[in-house]
Design a protein around this motif. Structure first.
Motif, PDB file in Angstrom:
ATOM      1  N   ASP A 354       0.832  -1.206   0.000  1.00 32.32           N
ATOM      2  CA  ASP A 354       0.000   0.000   0.000  1.00 32.32           C
ATOM      3  C   ASP A 354       0.867   1.258   0.000  1.00 32.32           C
ATOM      4  OD1 ASP A 354      -2.590   1.388   0.321  1.00 32.32           O
ATOM      5  OD2 ASP A 354      -1.865   1.881   2.327  1.00 32.32           O
ATOM      6  N   ALA A 355       0.249   2.380  -0.317  1.00 31.76           N
ATOM      7  CA  ALA A 355       0.759   3.728  -0.053  1.00 31.76           C
ATOM      8  C   ALA A 355       2.195   3.912  -0.558  1.00 31.76           C
ATOM      9  CB  ALA A 355       0.637   4.021   1.444  1.00 31.76           C
ATOM     10  N   ASP A 356       3.121   4.324   0.333  1.00 36.84           N
ATOM     11  CA  ASP A 356       4.483   4.641  -0.105  1.00 36.84           C
ATOM     12  C   ASP A 356       5.228   3.418  -0.615  1.00 36.84           C
ATOM     13  OD1 ASP A 356       4.566   7.388   0.135  1.00 36.84           O
ATOM     14  OD2 ASP A 356       5.088   7.336   2.252  1.00 36.84           O
ATOM     15  N   ALA A 357       4.846   2.221  -0.192  1.00 35.22           N
ATOM     16  CA  ALA A 357       5.449   1.020  -0.774  1.00 35.22           C
ATOM     17  C   ALA A 357       5.103   0.936  -2.259  1.00 35.22           C
ATOM     18  CB  ALA A 357       4.978  -0.232  -0.041  1.00 35.22           C
ATOM     19  N   ILE A 358       3.863   1.306  -2.611  1.00 39.83           N
ATOM     20  CA  ILE A 358       3.478   1.352  -4.027  1.00 39.83           C
ATOM     21  C   ILE A 358       4.242   2.453  -4.742  1.00 39.83           C
ATOM     22  CG2 ILE A 358       1.581   1.874  -5.622  1.00 39.83           C
ATOM     23  CD1 ILE A 358      -0.313   0.514  -3.659  1.00 39.83           C
ATOM     24  N   ASN A 359       4.370   3.615  -4.110  1.00 35.68           N
ATOM     25  CA  ASN A 359       5.084   4.720  -4.744  1.00 35.68           C
ATOM     26  C   ASN A 359       6.547   4.379  -4.991  1.00 35.68           C
ATOM     27  OD1 ASN A 359       2.827   6.428  -4.843  1.00 35.68           O
ATOM     28  ND2 ASN A 359       3.157   7.118  -2.744  1.00 35.68           N
ATOM     29  N   ASN A 374       0.038 -13.392  -6.641  1.00 35.93           N
ATOM     30  CA  ASN A 374      -1.198 -13.276  -5.845  1.00 35.93           C
ATOM     31  C   ASN A 374      -1.090 -12.276  -4.698  1.00 35.93           C
ATOM     32  OD1 ASN A 374      -2.749 -15.200  -7.352  1.00 35.93           O
ATOM     33  ND2 ASN A 374      -1.532 -16.805  -6.387  1.00 35.93           N
ATOM     34  N   SER A 375      -0.042 -11.456  -4.711  1.00 40.56           N
ATOM     35  CA  SER A 375       0.005 -10.348  -3.760  1.00 40.56           C
ATOM     36  C   SER A 375      -1.124  -9.373  -4.067  1.00 40.56           C
ATOM     37  CB  SER A 375       1.351  -9.635  -3.836  1.00 40.56           C
ATOM     38  OG  SER A 375       2.381 -10.431  -3.279  1.00 40.56           O
ATOM     39  N   ILE A 376      -1.382  -8.475  -3.117  1.00 36.74           N
ATOM     40  CA  ILE A 376      -2.496  -7.537  -3.250  1.00 36.74           C
ATOM     41  C   ILE A 376      -1.971  -6.106  -3.125  1.00 36.74           C
ATOM     42  CG2 ILE A 376      -4.743  -6.833  -2.358  1.00 36.74           C
ATOM     43  CD1 ILE A 376      -5.007  -9.635  -1.112  1.00 36.74           C
ATOM     44  N   LEU A 377      -2.106  -5.326  -4.176  1.00 34.57           N
ATOM     45  CA  LEU A 377      -1.771  -3.907  -4.148  1.00 34.57           C
ATOM     46  C   LEU A 377      -3.047  -3.109  -3.933  1.00 34.57           C
ATOM     47  CD1 LEU A 377       0.824  -5.119  -5.428  1.00 34.57           C
ATOM     48  CD2 LEU A 377       0.988  -3.042  -6.820  1.00 34.57           C
ATOM     49  N   THR A 378      -2.958  -2.034  -3.142  1.00 33.30           N
ATOM     50  CA  THR A 378      -4.166  -1.266  -2.802  1.00 33.30           C
ATOM     51  C   THR A 378      -3.975   0.227  -3.101  1.00 33.30           C
ATOM     52  OG1 THR A 378      -3.404  -1.038  -0.510  1.00 33.30           O
ATOM     53  CG2 THR A 378      -4.827  -2.901  -0.998  1.00 33.30           C
ATOM     54  N   PRO A 379      -3.792   0.595  -4.358  1.00 31.67           N
ATOM     55  CA  PRO A 379      -3.573   2.011  -4.665  1.00 31.67           C
ATOM     56  C   PRO A 379      -4.867   2.827  -4.688  1.00 31.67           C
ATOM     57  CG  PRO A 379      -3.613   0.734  -6.686  1.00 31.67           C
ATOM     58  CD  PRO A 379      -3.731  -0.258  -5.543  1.00 31.67           C
ATOM     59  N   HIS A 380      -4.755   4.110  -4.350  1.00 24.67           N
ATOM     60  CA  HIS A 380      -5.812   5.039  -4.747  1.00 24.67           C
ATOM     61  C   HIS A 380      -5.514   5.493  -6.169  1.00 24.67           C
ATOM     62  CE1 HIS A 380      -3.013   8.319  -4.085  1.00 24.67           C
ATOM     63  NE2 HIS A 380      -2.997   8.157  -2.760  1.00 24.67           N
ATOM     64  N   VAL A 381      -6.345   6.336  -6.738  1.00 25.64           N
ATOM     65  CA  VAL A 381      -6.238   6.664  -8.163  1.00 25.64           C
ATOM     66  C   VAL A 381      -4.879   7.282  -8.493  1.00 25.64           C
ATOM     67  CG1 VAL A 381      -7.167   8.109  -9.996  1.00 25.64           C
ATOM     68  CG2 VAL A 381      -8.723   6.876  -8.515  1.00 25.64           C
ATOM     69  N   TYR A 411      -3.315  -9.145  -7.503  1.00 18.91           N
ATOM     70  CA  TYR A 411      -4.607  -8.502  -7.333  1.00 18.91           C
ATOM     71  C   TYR A 411      -4.364  -7.016  -7.083  1.00 18.91           C
ATOM     72  CZ  TYR A 411      -6.640 -13.126  -7.018  1.00 18.91           C
ATOM     73  OH  TYR A 411      -7.047 -14.404  -7.317  1.00 18.91           O
ATOM     74  N   VAL A 412      -5.143  -6.180  -7.756  1.00 19.86           N
ATOM     75  CA  VAL A 412      -5.022  -4.736  -7.573  1.00 19.86           C
ATOM     76  C   VAL A 412      -6.378  -4.201  -7.142  1.00 19.86           C
ATOM     77  CG1 VAL A 412      -4.362  -2.529  -8.592  1.00 19.86           C
ATOM     78  CG2 VAL A 412      -3.258  -4.630  -9.375  1.00 19.86           C
ATOM     79  N   ILE A 413      -6.413  -3.672  -5.927  1.00 22.78           N
ATOM     80  CA  ILE A 413      -7.650  -3.085  -5.402  1.00 22.78           C
ATOM     81  C   ILE A 413      -7.564  -1.580  -5.605  1.00 22.78           C
ATOM     82  CG2 ILE A 413      -9.040  -2.710  -3.333  1.00 22.78           C
ATOM     83  CD1 ILE A 413      -8.072  -5.393  -2.284  1.00 22.78           C
ATOM     84  N   LEU A 414      -8.285  -1.082  -6.600  1.00 18.91           N
ATOM     85  CA  LEU A 414      -8.286   0.344  -6.918  1.00 18.91           C
ATOM     86  C   LEU A 414      -9.366   1.011  -6.078  1.00 18.91           C
ATOM     87  CD1 LEU A 414      -7.246   2.729  -8.521  1.00 18.91           C
ATOM     88  CD2 LEU A 414      -8.705   2.024 -10.430  1.00 18.91           C
ATOM     89  N   LYS A 415      -8.922   1.749  -5.060  1.00 23.41           N
ATOM     90  CA  LYS A 415      -9.842   2.286  -4.056  1.00 23.41           C
ATOM     91  C   LYS A 415     -10.624   3.487  -4.587  1.00 23.41           C
ATOM     92  CE  LYS A 415      -6.322   2.736  -1.295  1.00 23.41           C
ATOM     93  NZ  LYS A 415      -5.367   2.904  -0.181  1.00 23.41           N
ATOM     94  N   VAL A 448      -5.678  -2.134   4.566  1.00 19.93           N
ATOM     95  CA  VAL A 448      -4.441  -2.925   4.624  1.00 19.93           C
ATOM     96  C   VAL A 448      -4.489  -3.897   5.802  1.00 19.93           C
ATOM     97  CG1 VAL A 448      -1.946  -2.826   5.013  1.00 19.93           C
ATOM     98  CG2 VAL A 448      -3.033  -1.184   3.486  1.00 19.93           C
ATOM     99  N   GLY A 449      -4.915  -3.399   6.964  1.00 21.97           N
ATOM    100  CA  GLY A 449      -4.997  -4.263   8.142  1.00 21.97           C
ATOM    101  C   GLY A 449      -5.967  -5.412   7.961  1.00 21.97           C
ATOM    102  N   ILE A 450      -7.127  -5.135   7.386  1.00 23.62           N
ATOM    103  CA  ILE A 450      -8.134  -6.186   7.176  1.00 23.62           C
ATOM    104  C   ILE A 450      -7.591  -7.248   6.215  1.00 23.62           C
ATOM    105  CG2 ILE A 450     -10.462  -6.697   6.384  1.00 23.62           C
ATOM    106  CD1 ILE A 450     -11.231  -3.800   7.091  1.00 23.62           C
TER     107      ILE A 450
END
Length: 506
Positions: A354-359, A374-381, A411-415, A448-450
C-alpha cells in the motif's frame, strides 16, 4: 455476483426471454414498468407528496416504460404531466401500444419538438426520465440536449428509468456533461451498467437500485463479461466460522510494517484493523520513535523496534509470519527502498502492498518482477496512475487495471467509490458497500490491516480481497448511520469492523 453486461448483450437477453418464457415484448415492458411504478410509489415519492409528477418520454421502448408508469400513477390518483420528445425518430411498436392506452384514459401528451418545448416544473415536483434507454450510441444534441439541460435546471428530484438519458452503458464516446440527465436515483433493470460505477459518469446516476424483471437466468449465466458487481450474498458464503476447539495459532501471525516520524497514525490504524479482523497474532514493526506509542496504544499487539529511529530501515526475520502488510506511512527514503527490496527477496507468500510502498515500486519498476504472485496492491487513483501511466477516460483506466493485474499475476484493489478489484484471471469486481464519508485520512490503512489479517487466516488472495473491501465499506456504512458522512473518520470505521462481521452473524 451480478454480471455487468454491454447493451447488445442485454438486448439479446431481452429477446431470448421474450422467445423462451414466452412473453410478448409488450407484456415484458408492462412487467418491468409495473415494478418501477411500485418502487416509485412505495419508496420514493413519500406518503405526503401531493405535487405533480412530470414524465418525459422518448419514442422508443424507454419512452414506452414511461407511459406505463404514467398510466399507473394516474390510476392511483397522482397528478401527472406527460411529455413526448420528437426529434425525427420513429415510434417503437410497444410505445405506440402504450400511447393508445394513455389516450384511452383521456390523458394529454404534450409534444416537445424543435418548435414547441415549453414546460414548467415546480422545485418540489418529481421528474421521471424515460427519454432514452440503453441503446444510446452517440451524444444527444440539438433541441433534445436543451430539454435535458432545462430539466436539470428545474428539478433535483429526477428518477431515471434504467439509465439517465444521455448516458451510454459502455461510456464509449466523449461525454457532454450538459446533455445528460442528473438523476437523484436510477431504477435500473436486472444489471448495473459499467458507466454507473466510474467517476466520470457515475455522478449522473445518483443512487441506483437494481430491479429484477424476470429475465432468463440461465441465459444470463451464459453471457461472457470481465466485469461483475459484488453483493452481500457473494461475501457471506466465503467467510469462515470458527470451530469450538480452535486457538490463536489457527488464525495466523500477521506482520504490519508501517509508520515513520509524523505518520505513526497509519501504523496504529492498520494494526488495530488487523486485530479487529481476526488475526491470531499481530506484530507491528515500527521505527524507534513509535515503539512506546504502539506498546501503550495497542496492548494486544506485539512490537518490534526497527533500527531506524524515525524511518524503517531493516528487514527482520520474516519466516515466522503468515502474512505481511507494508506501506502505510513509511515514507520514500532510500533506506526504505532497500527494506522493500529485501522483503520481496525473502518473503514468497502474497504480500499486501500500500501507499508509499506502491510509490517506491512505481519509481523502481524492476521491483514489480519480484512481487510474489497473488500479492495484493491497494492504490488510490493517484498511486495507480504512477504505476501504469495516464489514461484517456475511465474505461481505459479499467482496462489498464485488468491488464496490469494479468501481466504481474497480482490482485489490484483500486480504491474509491465502487472499489474495483483487478484479478490476475482478467476479471474485475466492483464493491457495492461504502459511502463518500470514507474519503478520509486513514481509511486505506484500515483496508491494509483487514487484508493482512484475512491472508493470515488462510483465505486465498481473491477471497481476502472480496471480504476485505466489502467489510471495509460496510464498516463505513454502519459508521455513517451514527455519525453521518461529513464527520466520519477512520477510527469510526475501525470501531464498526466488529459490527460488520456481526452483520454476517459471525
Amino acid at each position: 455476483m451480478i454480471p455487468i453486461l454491454k447493451s447488445d448483450q442485454i438486448n439479446k437477453i431481452d429477446a431470448h426471454t421474450i422467445q423462451n418464457e414466452p412473453i410478448s415484448s409488450y407484456n415484458l415492458m408492462e412487467r418491468a414498468s409495473k415494478i418501477c411504478f411500485e418502487e416509485i410509489n412505495d419508496n420514493l415519492l413519500g406518503k405526503d407528496f401531493n405535487g405533480t409528477i412530470h414524465i418525459f418520454c422518448g419514442l422508443g421502448n424507454n419512452g414506452g416504460d414511461g407511459l406505463v408508469i404514467a398510466r399507473k400513477l394516474h390510476q392511483i390518483g397522482k397528478e401527472i404531466k406527460i411529455y413526448s420528445l420528437f426529434w425525427g425518430q420513429n415510434k417503437s411498436f410497444d410505445y405506440q401500444k402504450n400511447e393508445k392506452k394513455v389516450n384511452e384514459l383521456n390523458l394529454k401528451i404534450e409534444i416537445i419538438n424543435n418548435d414547441s418545448h415549453q414546460f414548467l416544473i415546480d422545485k418540489n415536483d418529481f421528474v421521471i426520465d424515460a427519454i432514452w434507454g440503453i441503446g444510446l450510441s452517440r451524444p444527444i444534441k440539438n433541441f433534445a440536449s436543451n430539454i435535458i439541460r432545462r430539466i436539470n435546471n428545474y428539478s433535483s428530484n429526477i428518477i431515471s428509468i434504467d439509465i439517465p438519458s444521455g448516458l451510454s452503458v459502455e461510456h464509449n464516446f466523449k461525454i457532454q456533461k450538459d446533455a445528460i440527465i442528473n438523476a437523484k436515483i436510477t431504477l435500473t433493470f436486472e444489471f448495473p451498467k459499467l458507466s454507473f460505477l466510474l467517476p466520470e459518469t457515475g455522478n449522473f446516476v445518483g443512487d441506483f437500485k437494481i430491479l429484477p424483471i424476470g429475465l432468463d437466468k440461465e441465459f444470463i449465466k451464459k453471457q461472457k463479461t470481465n466485469h461483475y458487481f459484488l453483493k452481500k450474498e457473494d461475501i457471506k458464503p466465503i467467510i469462515k466460522s470458527r470451530k469450538k476447539f480452535c486457538h490463536k495459532g489457527d488464525f495466523g501471525h500477521s506482520l504490519i510494517i508501517a509508520g515513520s516520524l509524523g505518520k505513526l497514525g497509519a501504523l496504529l490504524l492498520a494494526t488495530k484493523a488487523c486485530l479487529k479482523s481476526g488475526a491470531g497474532l499481530v506484530t507491528a514493526q515500527v521505527p524507534g520513535c513509535g515503539y512506546n506509542l504502539v506498546q501503550q496504544s495497542i496492548p494486544e499487539a506485539m512490537v518490534i523496534k526497527d533500527s531506524g529511529e524515525y524511518f524503517l530501515e531493516s528487514l527482520i526475520d520474516v519466516a515466522k509470519f503468515s502474512s505481511i502488510g507494508i506501506g502505510p506511512g513509511i515514507n520514500k527514503k532510500k533506506i526504505t527502498l532497500k527494506l522493500i527490496n529485501n522483503l520481496l527477496d525473502n518473503f514468497k507468500s502474497p504480500i499486501v502492498i500500500d501507499a508509499d510502498a506502491i510509490n517506491i515500486i512505481s519509481e523502481n519498476k524492476v521491483l514489480l518482477k519480484k512481487i510474489p504472485k497473488n500479492s495484493i496492491l491497494t492504490p488510490h487513483v493517484g498511486e495507480f496512475r504512477r504505476l501504469v501511466g495516464n489514461w484517456v477516460n475511465d474505461i481505459e483506466r479499467q482496462d489498464k487495471l485488468r491488464l496490469f493485474a494479468i501481466k504481474n499475476g497480482i490482485y489490484v484493489i483500486l480504491k474509491g467509490p465502487y472499489t474495483s478489484i483487478g484479478c490476475p484471471c482478467g476479471k474485475v469486481f466492483y464493491n457495492s458497500s461504502g459511502n463518500p464519508g470514507m474519503a478520509t485520512a486513514g481509511s486505506g490503512d484500515i483496508l491494509v490491516g483487514i487484508l493482512t489479517s484475512l491472508l493470515s487466516q488462510k483465505y486465498s488472495s481473491k477471497e481476502a480481497a472480496f471480504i476485505a473491501v466489502y467489510i471495509h465499506g460496510l464498516s463505513g456504512d454502519l459508521a455513517q448511520k451514527k455519525y453521518g458522512q461529513i464527520s466520519l473518520n477512520a477510527s469510526d470505521i475501525i470501531n464498526n469492523i466488529h459490527n460488520a462481521f456481526k452483520y454476517f452473524h459471525l
